[in-house]
Design a protein around this motif. Structure first.
Motif, PDB file in Angstrom:
ATOM      1  N   PHE A  65     -13.352  29.524 -34.188  1.00  0.00           N
ATOM      2  CA  PHE A  65     -12.102  28.807 -34.015  1.00  0.00           C
ATOM      3  C   PHE A  65     -11.300  29.441 -32.889  1.00  0.00           C
ATOM      4  CE2 PHE A  65     -11.676  31.890 -37.416  1.00  0.00           C
ATOM      5  CZ  PHE A  65     -10.590  32.635 -37.006  1.00  0.00           C
ATOM      6  N   LYS A  67     -13.992  26.031 -41.911  1.00  0.00           N
ATOM      7  CA  LYS A  67     -12.717  25.307 -41.930  1.00  0.00           C
ATOM      8  C   LYS A  67     -12.608  24.515 -43.224  1.00  0.00           C
ATOM      9  CE  LYS A  67      -9.919  22.095 -39.259  1.00  0.00           C
ATOM     10  NZ  LYS A  67      -9.874  21.235 -38.075  1.00  0.00           N
ATOM     11  N   THR A  69      -2.107  17.765 -44.200  1.00  0.00           N
ATOM     12  CA  THR A  69      -1.988  18.986 -43.413  1.00  0.00           C
ATOM     13  C   THR A  69      -0.610  19.040 -42.767  1.00  0.00           C
ATOM     14  OG1 THR A  69      -4.341  18.851 -42.914  1.00  0.00           O
ATOM     15  CG2 THR A  69      -3.061  20.337 -41.580  1.00  0.00           C
ATOM     16  N   ASN A 114      -6.099  22.774 -31.156  1.00  0.00           N
ATOM     17  CA  ASN A 114      -5.760  22.294 -32.488  1.00  0.00           C
ATOM     18  C   ASN A 114      -4.765  21.151 -32.387  1.00  0.00           C
ATOM     19  OD1 ASN A 114      -7.082  24.670 -33.023  1.00  0.00           O
ATOM     20  ND2 ASN A 114      -5.303  25.721 -33.831  1.00  0.00           N
ATOM     21  N   GLU A 128      -3.645  20.033 -35.537  1.00  0.00           N
ATOM     22  CA  GLU A 128      -3.019  20.218 -36.837  1.00  0.00           C
ATOM     23  C   GLU A 128      -3.193  21.669 -37.252  1.00  0.00           C
ATOM     24  OE1 GLU A 128      -6.882  18.890 -39.487  1.00  0.00           O
ATOM     25  OE2 GLU A 128      -5.312  17.422 -39.120  1.00  0.00           O
ATOM     26  N   GLU A 172      -4.677  24.658 -39.194  1.00  0.00           N
ATOM     27  CA  GLU A 172      -6.033  24.841 -39.702  1.00  0.00           C
ATOM     28  C   GLU A 172      -6.034  25.953 -40.742  1.00  0.00           C
ATOM     29  OE1 GLU A 172      -8.657  23.832 -35.742  1.00  0.00           O
ATOM     30  OE2 GLU A 172      -8.251  25.915 -36.221  1.00  0.00           O
ATOM     31  N   LYS A 195     -11.125  21.455 -45.203  1.00  0.00           N
ATOM     32  CA  LYS A 195     -10.571  20.126 -44.931  1.00  0.00           C
ATOM     33  C   LYS A 195      -9.727  19.720 -46.127  1.00  0.00           C
ATOM     34  CE  LYS A 195     -14.083  18.846 -41.763  1.00  0.00           C
ATOM     35  NZ  LYS A 195     -15.431  18.900 -41.601  1.00  0.00           N
ATOM     36  N   LEU A 253       1.125  20.622 -36.627  1.00  0.00           N
ATOM     37  CA  LEU A 253       0.844  21.812 -35.824  1.00  0.00           C
ATOM     38  C   LEU A 253       2.140  22.499 -35.426  1.00  0.00           C
ATOM     39  CD1 LEU A 253      -1.413  23.395 -34.374  1.00  0.00           C
ATOM     40  CD2 LEU A 253      -1.000  21.938 -32.390  1.00  0.00           C
ATOM     41  N   TRP A 287      -8.826  28.321 -42.805  1.00  0.00           N
ATOM     42  CA  TRP A 287     -10.226  28.757 -42.809  1.00  0.00           C
ATOM     43  C   TRP A 287     -10.447  29.692 -43.987  1.00  0.00           C
ATOM     44  CZ3 TRP A 287     -13.773  27.644 -38.721  1.00  0.00           C
ATOM     45  CH2 TRP A 287     -13.226  26.883 -37.682  1.00  0.00           C
ATOM     46  N   ASN A 336      -4.148  29.076 -39.220  1.00  0.00           N
ATOM     47  CA  ASN A 336      -4.120  29.067 -37.764  1.00  0.00           C
ATOM     48  C   ASN A 336      -3.198  27.969 -37.255  1.00  0.00           C
ATOM     49  OD1 ASN A 336      -4.905  29.697 -35.133  1.00  0.00           O
ATOM     50  ND2 ASN A 336      -6.706  28.392 -35.195  1.00  0.00           N
TER      51      ASN A 336
END
Length: 186
Positions: free
Chosen positions: A9, A54, A60, A39, A41, A43, A56, A63, A45, A30
């Motif tokens: 990533f 990652k 979300t 990115n 959005e 993230e 899902k 960002l 992990w 992240n």
């Protein structure tokens, strides 16, 4: 090694790493900026068997970078505020989110700490409360302290408050039952 897997990533401006002893998980949140980051959005992990994957989720948070985040004693992640540069302007956030292990939920709030970025956040297990300190509030440095408990934000009125600073670290010490503030530029 753990670090060779990190190349999967592209890290954003603001990255937070969490370990949940309850769930025996290492998670990485992240963020980023639309001008620089790939990115689109936030993230999340997870590290399993020395490999990052990652996660899902149906929902979300938008960002952002400069957000405050912490994990509670149940393994929930809380995220507050931050900012993003979009179309030659800066958007500041005052939203509040919780990751429950499956999905993000935007928490409703009638009263909150306002638009802020680079705040510090820690969770006090002994009081079941989240604390947030300072940061940039409406683009001005602040040294205010807020507590989130039982679904409500409360501005703390403290007899003594540390100096304004950016950035730094806030940590809850389980053994001593205290929150420590370290570092930052004053």
């Amino acid at each position: 090694s753990l670090f060779s897997q990190a190349q999967k990533f592209k890290a954003g401006y603001t990255v937070r790493l969490f370990y949940s002893s309850v769930k025996n998980q290492t998670l990485l949140l992240n963020g980023g900026d639309e001008k620089i980051s790939k990115n689109k959005e936030m993230e999340l992990w997870i590290l399993k068997k020395n490999r990052w994957s990652k996660i899902k989720s149906p929902t979300t948070p938008p960002l952002r970078n400069g957000y405050a985040a912490t994990m509670d004693d149940k393994g929930y992640i809380f995220l507050y505020g931050g900012q993003i540069n979009r179309n030659d302007s800066t958007v500041f956030y005052n939203d509040f989110w919780r990751w429950d292990g499956k999905d993000w939920t935007k928490l409703t709030q009638d009263y909150n700490p306002g638009n802020r970025m680079y705040s510090l956040m820690a969770y006090d297990n002994s009081k079941s409360a989240l604390y947030m300190f300072g940061g940039l509030v409406n683009e001005r440095e602040s040294n205010d302290t807020w507590m989130y408990k039982s679904g409500q934000w409360e501005k703390m009125e403290l007899p003594i408050s540390p100096e304004k600073r950016l950035p730094g670290a806030l940590l809850y010490d389980e053994r001593r039952k205290k929150i420590y503030l370290y570092g930052g530029l004053t």
